[in-house]
Design an enzyme around this catalytic site. Structure first.
Site: not given
Length: 358
Positions: A90, A97-99, A102
């Protein structure tokens, strides 16, 4: 805790989605309802990266198969390593957003050895996890770019390449359809505390094991394809990607004419430099198509190659040509998976070639 948290946060999660209107959990039935139920039970939250697919129920099921059977299902690789790969991919795809999600989960699972809350992949204290993050960050690099040798045995390839492929797919969809961060607006001094709280919650949710294969009956069986050879050895992952790939391919066929898909695929086989100047390369790439076809073809190319560049205008131009929510999800999903599968095949080639080295 998972189902309760999913229920409490579901309305807020819907507000993260833009450009399309997702099916709300309280109105979901049929196959959408089955995915939402599994997501609440196995993931613990109504994840917006999955919710955004709900205008196209078949594509929603395909997305869930890929995510669940790689990231969530128990196997040879721990969830902590999978979350590091998810966050590092990501980061490489410029998907904040995904960083956030996760990276926070990795931090919650690894504790002080996870540097995501401070400095991203470069801040990871554990050398093995840091090497894994570097492999994941460089895995999507184009031809001629530096790749990092896989720091794991070939037997772990199906799970770790599977997570990488799933997130190369998801990052592209998230960049198009979600806001930049899942966190509420907060002052800088408060934000660090919010991220630490998120890490504790996400880490706790991720500690529960999930049996492999639960999602597979959401889609019919499909034959494997050569570019999914990396999944051989883990039947639930191989089945998930074969079924999901077949489903998303059919959705792309319904949403895009054959010659448009072939034009996009030709561009993916011969991509531009990492930073093509402005939108000129993308405009030129679709110039040979009919004017009515150019906006959606351009959106597909942007999604595959530079999803962070998709603008409201790009989506509005497609809407003006009659593209509805389901078609918008189908087009972008087809383009995202086409690129993600190319990356997965390259990662597998690197892994198998090095496995044969003396």
């Amino acid at each position: 805790m998972g189902r309760r948290l999913a229920r409490v946060t579901s309305r807020t999660m819907l507000t993260h989605v833009r450009h399309v209107t997702p099916v709300p959990p309280w109105a979901a039935d049929g196959s959408v309802g089955r995915v939402y139920q599994q997501m609440a039970e196995d993931f613990g939250v109504m994840a917006p990266p999955v919710l955004l697919h709900s205008p196209a129920p078949d594509v929603l099921r395909a997305c869930w198969l890929m995510l669940r059977e790689t990231l969530l299902a128990e196997g040879l690789v721990g969830r902590d390593a999978k979350e590091v790969v998810a966050a590092a991919v990501s980061e490489s795809n410029r998907c904040p957003y995904c960083v956030e999600v996760h990276g926070a989960t990795a931090a919650g699972l690894l504790g002080d050895t996870a540097g995501w809350l401070r400095a991203g992949a470069g801040g990871i204290g554990d050398p093995g996890m840091r090497n894994l993050a570097e492999w994941a960050r460089h895995g999507g690099a184009g031809p001629g770019a530096r790749r990092v040798p896989a720091p794991f045995p070939a037997v772990h390839g199906p799970e770790l390449i599977g997570v990488a492929v799933a997130f190369h797919y998801l990052n592209r969809m998230v960049s198009v359809f979600l806001q930049d961060t899942p966190l509420p607006p907060t002052p800088a001094g408060v934000r660090a505390g919010v991220r630490r709280t998120a890490a504790r919650i996400m880490g706790a949710l991720a500690r529960a094991g999930r049996p492999p294969g639960r999602s597979l009956d959401l889609l019919p069986p499909a034959p494997p394809e050569p570019d999914l050879a990396w999944a051989v050895g883990r039947p639930h992952i191989a089945a998930a990607f074969a079924r999901a790939g077949h489903t998303i391919h059919r959705a792309g066929e319904a949403a895009l004419p054959e010659h448009v898909r072939q034009r996009v695929l030709a561009c993916l086989a011969d991509p531009p430099p990492p930073e093509p100047g402005g939108g000129r390369w993308f405009d030129a790439a679709v110039a040979e198509l009919a004017p009515a076809e150019r906006p959606v073809a351009r959106l597909a190319l942007l999604t595959a190659l530079a999803p962070y560049r998709v603008t409201d205008t790009d989506v509005a131009d497609c809407r003006a040509g009659g593209i509805d929510d389901a078609a918008l999800v189908s087009v972008t999903a087809w383009a995202s998976l086409a690129m993600a599968r190319r990356i997965g095949a390259a990662l597998h080639e690197d892994l198998t070639s090095r496995a044969g080295e003396p």
